[in-house]
Motif scaffolding. Structure first.
Motif, short mmCIF file in Angstrom:
data_model
loop_
_atom_site.label_atom_id
_atom_site.label_comp_id
_atom_site.label_asym_id
_atom_site.label_seq_id
_atom_site.Cartn_x
_atom_site.Cartn_y
_atom_site.Cartn_z
N GLN A 1 0.85 -1.18 0.00
CA GLN A 1 0.00 0.00 0.00
C GLN A 1 0.88 1.24 0.00
OE1 GLN A 1 -2.46 -0.42 3.49
NE2 GLN A 1 -4.14 -1.19 2.26
N VAL A 2 0.46 2.23 -0.74
CA VAL A 2 1.15 3.51 -0.77
C VAL A 2 0.28 4.53 -0.05
CG1 VAL A 2 2.08 5.31 -2.25
CG2 VAL A 2 2.27 2.93 -2.94
N VAL A 3 0.84 5.17 0.95
CA VAL A 3 0.11 6.15 1.73
C VAL A 3 0.56 7.54 1.30
CG1 VAL A 3 -0.35 7.03 4.04
CG2 VAL A 3 -0.10 4.57 3.66
N ASP A 4 -0.41 8.36 0.93
CA ASP A 4 -0.11 9.74 0.54
C ASP A 4 -0.33 10.63 1.75
OD1 ASP A 4 0.36 12.11 -0.72
OD2 ASP A 4 -1.35 12.00 -2.09
N ASP A 5 0.75 11.00 2.42
CA ASP A 5 0.61 11.83 3.61
C ASP A 5 0.98 13.29 3.36
OD1 ASP A 5 3.32 11.52 3.39
OD2 ASP A 5 3.67 11.13 5.50
N ARG A 6 0.93 13.69 2.09
CA ARG A 6 1.19 15.10 1.79
C ARG A 6 0.04 15.94 2.35
NH1 ARG A 6 1.39 15.42 -4.41
NH2 ARG A 6 -0.21 13.86 -4.10
N PRO A 7 0.35 17.13 2.83
CA PRO A 7 -0.72 17.98 3.34
C PRO A 7 -1.63 18.47 2.21
CG PRO A 7 1.39 19.12 3.43
CD PRO A 7 1.67 17.73 2.98
N GLY A 8 -2.86 18.81 2.58
CA GLY A 8 -3.83 19.28 1.61
C GLY A 8 -4.31 20.69 1.94
N LEU A 9 -4.64 21.42 0.91
CA LEU A 9 -5.12 22.79 1.05
C LEU A 9 -6.44 22.90 0.30
CD1 LEU A 9 -4.28 25.58 2.15
CD2 LEU A 9 -3.18 26.00 -0.03
N ALA A 10 -7.49 23.36 0.99
CA ALA A 10 -8.80 23.54 0.37
C ALA A 10 -9.33 24.92 0.77
CB ALA A 10 -9.76 22.45 0.81
N PHE A 11 -10.40 25.34 0.10
CA PHE A 11 -10.93 26.69 0.31
C PHE A 11 -12.43 26.65 0.55
CE2 PHE A 11 -7.07 27.04 -2.08
CZ PHE A 11 -6.43 28.11 -1.49
N GLU A 12 -12.86 27.54 1.43
CA GLU A 12 -14.28 27.76 1.68
C GLU A 12 -14.57 29.16 1.18
OE1 GLU A 12 -16.62 28.39 5.67
OE2 GLU A 12 -15.98 26.29 5.45
N TYR A 53 -2.00 27.27 -9.90
CA TYR A 53 -2.70 25.99 -9.85
C TYR A 53 -4.11 26.09 -10.43
CZ TYR A 53 1.05 24.06 -7.07
OH TYR A 53 2.28 23.60 -6.65
N GLY A 54 -4.36 27.11 -11.23
CA GLY A 54 -5.67 27.26 -11.87
C GLY A 54 -6.66 27.99 -10.99
N ARG A 55 -7.94 27.77 -11.26
CA ARG A 55 -9.00 28.44 -10.51
C ARG A 55 -9.13 27.85 -9.11
NH1 ARG A 55 -14.00 28.10 -11.69
NH2 ARG A 55 -13.82 25.96 -12.35
N VAL A 56 -9.42 28.71 -8.15
CA VAL A 56 -9.56 28.26 -6.77
C VAL A 56 -10.82 27.40 -6.61
CG1 VAL A 56 -10.86 30.25 -5.90
CG2 VAL A 56 -9.31 29.04 -4.39
N GLY A 57 -11.77 27.52 -7.52
CA GLY A 57 -12.99 26.73 -7.47
C GLY A 57 -12.76 25.24 -7.63
N GLN A 58 -11.58 24.84 -8.08
CA GLN A 58 -11.24 23.42 -8.22
C GLN A 58 -10.93 22.77 -6.88
OE1 GLN A 58 -8.40 22.51 -11.50
NE2 GLN A 58 -8.22 24.73 -11.56
N TYR A 59 -10.66 23.58 -5.86
CA TYR A 59 -10.18 23.07 -4.57
C TYR A 59 -11.12 23.49 -3.44
CZ TYR A 59 -6.16 22.80 -7.61
OH TYR A 59 -5.33 22.56 -8.67
#
Length: 106
Positions: A25-36, A54-60
């Motif tokens: 198994q490969v675990v992706d423990d990179r941090p994530g950034l999302a927007f409200e 990274y493009g439009r903020v609406g993607q995240y």
């Protein structure tokens, strides 16, 4: 008869052998950034992290998708028509996720 006996014996021995198995198994423990976002107009802002677009903020959007980046300190900027409308410096550790709340900067 001897051939039949040897064949049955060989079949019985081979039936007892289990093939080795391996599960990786490969675990992706990179941090994530999302927007409200407070308005749908904010979805069109351009997202830049450390100067990389990274493009439009609406993607995240929070709860839907997040931007995976390496852990450490990052400068997050949102641009509208080339002008910076939001900027924040964030630190993200391995495995952490951050949600940034963004208003409407019209």
């Amino acid at each position: 008869m001897r051939f039949l006996l040897v064949s049955v014996f060989a079949l019985m021995l081979s039936a007892c052998v289990q093939t080795p198995t391996q599960n990786t198994q490969v675990v992706d423990d990179r941090p994530g950034l999302a927007f409200e976002l407070s308005s749908s107009l904010a979805e069109t802002y351009e997202l830049k992290v450390d100067g990389v677009s990274y493009g439009r903020v609406g993607q995240y959007l929070a709860g839907e998708n997040r931007l995976r980046i390496i852990d450490g300190s990052h400068l997050v900027e949102l641009k509208k028509d080339g002008d910076v409308v939001f900027t924040q410096k964030v630190y993200l550790g391995a495995g952490s996720n951050r949600i940034l709340k963004v208003g409407n900067y019209e």
